[in-house]
Design a protein around this motif. Structure first.
Motif, short mmCIF file in Angstrom:
data_model
loop_
_atom_site.label_atom_id
_atom_site.label_comp_id
_atom_site.label_asym_id
_atom_site.label_seq_id
_atom_site.Cartn_x
_atom_site.Cartn_y
_atom_site.Cartn_z
N CYS A 119 0.84 -1.19 0.00
CA CYS A 119 0.00 0.00 0.00
C CYS A 119 0.88 1.24 0.00
O CYS A 119 2.09 1.17 0.24
CB CYS A 119 -0.91 0.01 1.24
SG CYS A 119 -0.03 0.32 2.79
N ASP A 120 0.26 2.38 -0.27
CA ASP A 120 0.94 3.66 -0.12
C ASP A 120 0.95 3.97 1.37
O ASP A 120 -0.10 4.16 1.98
CB ASP A 120 0.17 4.74 -0.89
CG ASP A 120 0.87 6.08 -0.86
OD1 ASP A 120 1.32 6.50 0.23
OD2 ASP A 120 0.96 6.74 -1.91
N GLU A 124 8.99 -6.75 3.81
CA GLU A 124 8.33 -5.71 3.04
C GLU A 124 7.14 -5.18 3.85
O GLU A 124 6.24 -5.96 4.19
CB GLU A 124 7.81 -6.25 1.70
CG GLU A 124 8.90 -6.54 0.69
CD GLU A 124 8.31 -7.00 -0.64
OE1 GLU A 124 8.97 -6.78 -1.67
OE2 GLU A 124 7.20 -7.57 -0.65
N PRO A 125 7.13 -3.90 4.22
CA PRO A 125 6.00 -3.37 4.99
C PRO A 125 4.71 -3.42 4.19
O PRO A 125 4.71 -3.16 2.98
CB PRO A 125 6.42 -1.92 5.30
CG PRO A 125 7.44 -1.58 4.27
CD PRO A 125 8.14 -2.86 3.93
N GLY A 126 3.63 -3.77 4.86
CA GLY A 126 2.35 -3.86 4.17
C GLY A 126 1.18 -3.71 5.11
O GLY A 126 1.32 -3.76 6.34
N LEU A 127 0.03 -3.52 4.54
CA LEU A 127 -1.21 -3.35 5.29
C LEU A 127 -1.77 -4.72 5.64
O LEU A 127 -1.90 -5.59 4.77
CB LEU A 127 -2.21 -2.57 4.43
CG LEU A 127 -3.52 -2.13 5.06
CD1 LEU A 127 -3.30 -1.13 6.18
CD2 LEU A 127 -4.43 -1.53 3.99
N ASN A 142 -9.98 -4.45 6.87
CA ASN A 142 -8.80 -3.59 6.79
C ASN A 142 -8.43 -3.11 8.20
O ASN A 142 -9.15 -2.32 8.81
CB ASN A 142 -9.10 -2.39 5.89
CG ASN A 142 -7.90 -1.49 5.70
OD1 ASN A 142 -6.87 -1.64 6.35
ND2 ASN A 142 -8.02 -0.52 4.80
N THR A 143 -7.31 -3.57 8.72
CA THR A 143 -6.89 -3.19 10.08
C THR A 143 -6.42 -1.74 10.16
O THR A 143 -6.46 -1.14 11.22
CB THR A 143 -5.75 -4.09 10.57
OG1 THR A 143 -4.58 -3.84 9.76
CG2 THR A 143 -6.12 -5.56 10.50
N GLY A 144 -5.94 -1.21 9.03
CA GLY A 144 -5.38 0.15 9.04
C GLY A 144 -3.97 0.20 9.59
O GLY A 144 -3.40 1.28 9.75
N ASP A 145 -3.37 -0.97 9.86
CA ASP A 145 -2.03 -1.01 10.43
C ASP A 145 -1.02 -1.56 9.43
O ASP A 145 -1.29 -2.54 8.72
CB ASP A 145 -2.01 -1.89 11.69
CG ASP A 145 -2.72 -1.24 12.86
OD1 ASP A 145 -2.65 -0.01 12.97
OD2 ASP A 145 -3.34 -1.96 13.65
N ILE A 146 0.14 -0.93 9.41
CA ILE A 146 1.24 -1.38 8.56
C ILE A 146 2.18 -2.23 9.40
O ILE A 146 2.73 -1.77 10.41
CB ILE A 146 1.99 -0.19 7.94
CG1 ILE A 146 1.04 0.60 7.04
CG2 ILE A 146 3.21 -0.67 7.14
CD1 ILE A 146 1.63 1.88 6.50
N LEU A 147 2.36 -3.47 9.00
CA LEU A 147 3.22 -4.41 9.72
C LEU A 147 4.33 -4.90 8.79
O LEU A 147 4.28 -4.71 7.58
CB LEU A 147 2.41 -5.61 10.22
CG LEU A 147 1.13 -5.35 11.01
CD1 LEU A 147 0.51 -6.68 11.46
CD2 LEU A 147 1.40 -4.47 12.22
#
Length: 659
Positions: free
Chosen positions: A439-440, A461-464, A504-509
């Motif tokens: 995601c952006d 790789e960071p992602g949503l 959609n958690t809205g968190d980037i992990l």
């Protein structure tokens, strides 16, 4: 001499749990073999190809390192899923489960707070009085009553009594006032409010705005003499006339029926009323109970507010659903945390948000290691202080978990891996359908490939984080909010295949090669400066360590005619002891140039929510404007923070100062 009831109950629960676990594993294995013969054959082929591939050593190493962790995770997952499936099949609700638990250990303390306690029998009798009273008042199933009260032993039994009547309770945050309080009552459609004597002033301030909502004041034991607010009903007095005999609704509730509304923290706007069904209330404490390897003989320390999921569902649920004694505290106290744990002989304790950081700031005492807690349960233990925390307080095990009040995307760190919020098996990841997608990081917009599907992230790789919604499986449902529009906004469709739906958690992990997940940031919190993405969570952790674990909030602020957002930190310094020179030096040493905050705002008090999360919305709106709080600017030549004057502010806004 016969065994104590709680011992018999514990043994029965342990045997039942073992039988259910073994049965679940056996059933799943048989079903898989019988129904998936082709899949097994394919698996053999895939394994053969895999062992001949160039990556075989890497995967063999990963399997070897994670085998026992994954086995433990599989046992916990299957045991939890099977018990929930059985409860749902049998029509179990929170009320019916409570009745089973209360009968097994009627004289054991259910909730303890300070010098007061309620046994399981006393709690059940109070809940029955509530049921009979509100039935006499004419309330019907499906209606909503708000509970606006600080933590006390009676709290849970008030909403449990309403649940017996099939009335939904909205657990209102006791920090809300004025327009936000009114909004929360209206959005859930509350037909009445039960409030504690300590909340009388907050209710009085909005009384004229809610003339159509009846108000019931509850004065707990020890506070009977508290004055009754005008034009309200003295609930405690009226309950004495009610029967304590069991109340049974002629049309029993169902597992998927709404039990409670629990409001989100409201860090990005007005709180949303999340729907908590009966089956979800059963699931949350059960999952943690199995993960932490607790039994009904454990004593759990819960110093968290009962209007929040962590305190009122995960913590209080250990009593209501699983028969543990739960120790409460009206308001969290860092200086009394370990003293309480030791004095009440607690074997498990909860934390959330910034609590662990606060505990480290308390001067050392004998209670630091004199406690009997074998496991700490919670979320928000920062990686930067994890090892220091565990060492100082002699913690045998940390059960860090990840989850949201309304979400279906839950992770658990079962083996105390430092910094991890949970894991997924790399070898059998499909058993629990969570996925990280690209995601952006600035806008949170999900990126898709040429086919319109989301792009899955690889290791590091960071992602949503998204969790698949499967309504037929209780563990993967998403009940949403009272506001259906808000529910729709949390759903992502066509993630992997056409027609699927994810939460959609809205968190980037970020996930590593072994399947451990690490929190990176909330979408929208990450900002871009000098062509680089800056994670507010990472910068907050660094600054907090540099300033002696004080509260620090980091966010991006816009500057006219400059691309991106400049970093800004708000720091709580009530004692006015902050050393700005050493802070500037530490920041220069610890952070790359693009991540260093250009502005500082010094606050007189910590900007925290009731659940110990750092608030940002109001601070972002203030940006670096001058006001009552001191604001500092990172001078580009000296590398030091200097007071921001009106002239400097104007020069920055007009582009006269190079950034």
């Amino acid at each position: 001499m016969s065994e104590k009831p709680e011992v018999r109950f514990e043994e029965a629960e342990r045997r039942k749990g073992l039988i259910l676990t073994l049965t679940a594993i056996l059933c799943c294995t048989l079903c898989f073999v019988v129904r998936h013969y082709t899949a097994l054959l394919s698996l053999v082929v895939i394994l053969t190809v895999f062992l001949l591939s160039g990556d075989r050593y890497q995967w063999i190493y990963i399997c070897k390192k994670t085998f026992f962790r994954d086995l433990l995770g599989l046992r916990v997952l299957l045991a939890t899923m099977f018990r929930i499936w059985l409860w749902e099949r049998n029509g179990t609700t929170v009320v019916t489960r409570w009745e089973e638990v209360a009968k097994m250990t009627p004289d054991k303390p259910a909730f303890i707070m300070a010098d007061r306690s309620l046994t399981f029998r006393e709690g059940d009798e109070l809940s029955n009085r509530i049921s009979w009273y509100f039935k006499r008042q004419g309330f019907k199933r499906g209606e909503v009553i708000a509970l606006f009260m600080e933590t006390q032993p009676e709290y849970v039994f008030l909403w449990l009594g309403l649940a017996k009547l099939r009335v939904t309770t909205a657990l209102v945050n006791t920090n809300l006032r004025g327009s936000q309080l009114i909004y929360c009552l209206r959005i859930a459609g509350c037909k009445a409010v039960i409030f504690g004597a300590e909340m009388a002033e907050a209710i009085k301030s909005i009384q004229n705005e809610i003339p159509d909502i009846p108000l019931f004041q509850f004065n707990p034991p020890g506070e009977e003499s508290a004055p009754i607010l005008q034009d309200t009903i003295p609930l405690s007095t009226e309950l004495t006339e009610m029967s304590s005999e069991s109340y049974t609704d002629p049309e029993p509730a169902k597992p998927r029926d709404t039990l409670l509304y629990i409001y989100t923290s409201g860090t990005t706007g007005f709180p949303k009323a999340a729907i908590i069904t009966n089956i979800r209330y059963l699931l949350i404490p059960l999952g943690v109970h199995n993960s932490a390897q607790l039994s009904s003989s454990d004593i759990v320390y819960d110093p968290l507010p009962l209007h929040h999921t962590a305190g009122g569902v995960l913590g209080a649920g250990q009593c209501i659903v699983l028969g543990c004694t739960v120790v409460l505290r009206r308001k969290f106290s860092a200086s009394n945390y370990w003293k309480d744990v030791a004095n009440y002989k607690c074997t498990a304790a909860q934390y959330i948000g910034e609590i662990c950081r606060y505990l480290l700031t308390v001067p050392p005492s004998a209670y630091d290691t004199a406690h009997t807690a074998k496991v700490l349960i919670g979320n928000g233990l920062r990686p930067q202080i994890w090892e220091e925390f565990v060492k100082r307080f002699n913690i045998e095990r940390v059960l860090e978990f990840y989850g949201a009040t309304e979400g279906n995307s839950n992770l658990v760190n079962l083996d105390s891996k430092v910094g991890a919020i949970g894991f997924l098996s790399r070898t059998v990841s499909s058993i629990y359908p969570l996925t990280l997608v690209k995601c952006d990081e600035i806008t949170g917009e999900i990126l898709r490939d040429e086919n319109g599907s989301c792009i899955t992230c690889g290791p590091h790789e960071p992602g949503l984080l998204l969790g698949k919604i499967e309504p037929k499986k209780a563990i993967l449902t998403f009940a949403g909010y009272a506001d259906k529009t808000a529910s729709e906004k949390k759903m992502v469709r066509d993630v992997r295949v056409k027609g699927d739906c994810y939460f959609n958690t809205g968190d980037i992990l970020v996930m590593d090669h072994f399947g451990y997940f690490y929190f990176k940031d909330r979408t929208g919190d990450t900002f871009r400066w000098r062509g680089e993405n800056v994670s507010t969570a990472e910068v907050e952790g660094v600054i907090s360590n540099l300033i002696g674990l004080k509260d620090a909030v980091v966010y991006g602020v816009s500057i006219p005619n400059i691309e991106g957002r400049a970093g800004m930190a708000a720091i709580a310094d009530p004692e006015k002891k902050l050393d700005l020179e050493s802070l500037a030096t530490g920041i220069k040493t610890s952070l790359p140039a693009y991540a260093r905050p250009l502005f500082l705002r010094i606050l007189p008090a910590p900007p925290l929510t009731a659940t110990f999360k750092l608030k940002k919305k109001e601070l972002v709106e203030q940006a670096f404007s001058l006001g009552t709080d001191p604001v500092y600017f990172l001078d580009q030549k000296s590398g030091k923070y200097v007071p921001l004057t009106q002239k400097m502010y104007d020069d920055i806004m007009q582009g006269n100062i190079r950034l």
